[in-house]
Design a protein around this motif. Structure first.
Motif, PDB file in Angstrom:
ATOM      1  N   VAL A   1       5.329   6.147  -1.466  1.00  0.00           N
ATOM      2  CA  VAL A   1       6.221   6.301  -0.309  1.00  0.00           C
ATOM      3  C   VAL A   1       7.445   5.420  -0.515  1.00  0.00           C
ATOM      4  O   VAL A   1       7.320   4.239  -0.854  1.00  0.00           O
ATOM      5  N   SER A   2       8.617   5.957  -0.302  1.00  0.00           N
ATOM      6  CA  SER A   2       9.853   5.199  -0.506  1.00  0.00           C
ATOM      7  C   SER A   2      10.281   4.501   0.782  1.00  0.00           C
ATOM      8  O   SER A   2       9.939   4.946   1.890  1.00  0.00           O
ATOM      9  N   PRO A   3      11.053   3.415   0.674  1.00  0.00           N
ATOM     10  CA  PRO A   3      11.579   2.748   1.874  1.00  0.00           C
ATOM     11  C   PRO A   3      12.410   3.694   2.739  1.00  0.00           C
ATOM     12  O   PRO A   3      12.357   3.620   3.972  1.00  0.00           O
TER      13      PRO A   3
ATOM     14  N   SER B   1       0.829  -1.209   0.000  1.00  0.00           N
ATOM     15  CA  SER B   1       0.000   0.000   0.000  1.00  0.00           C
ATOM     16  C   SER B   1       0.863   1.259   0.000  1.00  0.00           C
ATOM     17  O   SER B   1       0.578   2.222  -0.729  1.00  0.00           O
ATOM     18  N   LEU B   2       1.917   1.265   0.796  1.00  0.00           N
ATOM     19  CA  LEU B   2       2.794   2.432   0.850  1.00  0.00           C
ATOM     20  C   LEU B   2       3.528   2.640  -0.471  1.00  0.00           C
ATOM     21  O   LEU B   2       3.679   3.774  -0.934  1.00  0.00           O
ATOM     22  N   LEU B   3       3.977   1.553  -1.082  1.00  0.00           N
ATOM     23  CA  LEU B   3       4.661   1.671  -2.373  1.00  0.00           C
ATOM     24  C   LEU B   3       3.711   2.207  -3.444  1.00  0.00           C
ATOM     25  O   LEU B   3       4.104   3.046  -4.264  1.00  0.00           O
ATOM     26  N   ARG B   4       2.467   1.733  -3.427  1.00  0.00           N
ATOM     27  CA  ARG B   4       1.479   2.235  -4.402  1.00  0.00           C
ATOM     28  C   ARG B   4       1.201   3.720  -4.182  1.00  0.00           C
ATOM     29  O   ARG B   4       0.903   4.450  -5.127  1.00  0.00           O
ATOM     30  N   ALA B   5       1.317   4.173  -2.927  1.00  0.00           N
ATOM     31  CA  ALA B   5       1.079   5.583  -2.617  1.00  0.00           C
ATOM     32  C   ALA B   5       2.298   6.452  -2.910  1.00  0.00           C
ATOM     33  O   ALA B   5       2.249   7.666  -2.716  1.00  0.00           O
TER      34      ALA B   5
END
Length: 210
Positions: A29-31, A23-27
């Motif tokens: 947001v980077s590691p 979900s974070l990657l789709r939004a």
């Protein structure tokens, strides 16, 4: 048995973390963003709450944000692997967070006049850095040292449980947890040094691959 439990627990956590990572990657947001945010959260929990004696809130906040260490690694793997800077940033932020946690605990115990607990906290702070250094130095020499019963997650868990028990059951629980942690951390250093020694013996032996 402890290692089997450790692997099983990590596998269970991974199944929980993976949907969040996607979900974070789709939004977008980077590691690396997660790494920094997690460290800031640990700093707030440790310094803003734990050092001031709010042990329950501090332990819970630190635990939640410490889990981002697993989250950013999962995100990096899903996005094609960690970059060199990402690995460097993650390791550096871990040291910042760990220093904040044990520094805050030491500050709190000093304020309580608990000299034995303070000594244990300072030992944990020093030896925790040594555990990480041994691994980093081994990898810098082309070997591995990813062994031991008290890796970073386990160390934070022990001090977190100690803080919760100190607030909810008895104040002595925190110093006891710290002395336990100091012992297992020292044992972990020994495990890692022995592991590296065995590798070095093979590499440095006549006809080895050094």
């Amino acid at each position: 048995m402890a290692k089997i439990f450790q692997v099983s627990a990590r596998a269970g956590m991974t199944r929980v973390v993976e949907p969040i990572a996607r979900s974070l990657l789709r939004a977008g947001v980077s590691p690396n963003t997660v790494t920094v945010a997690g460290t800031l959260g640990v700093l707030v929990g440790a310094i803003g709450f734990g050092a001031r004696g709010h042990l329950v809130a501090g332990a819970l906040i630190v635990t939640v944000f410490a889990l981002t260490d697993l989250l950013d690694g999962t995100m990096a793997r899903m996005s094609g692997g960690s970059t060199r800077f990402g690995a460097f940033l993650d390791s550096s932020m871990d040291r910042v967070a760990d220093s904040a946690v044990f520094g805050a605990v030491a500050f709190y115990l000093a304020g309580q006049g608990d000299r034995a607990g303070l000594a244990a906290a300072l030992i944990c702070l020093a030896v925790g850095g040594l555990v990480s250094y041994v691994k980093a130095r081994a990898e810098g020499l082309g070997m591995t040292s990813n062994v031991g019963i008290a890796e970073r997650t386990e160390r934070l868990l022990i001090v977190g449980v100690g803080g919760l028990l100190a607030a909810l059951v008895h104040p002595a629980a925190l110093p006891i947890a710290l002395w336990l942690l100091a012992a297992v951390s020292l044992f972990t250093v020994g495990q890692r040094m022995r592991h590296v020694y065995r590798q070095a013996q093979q590499v440095d032996a006549p006809g080895g691959h050094g």
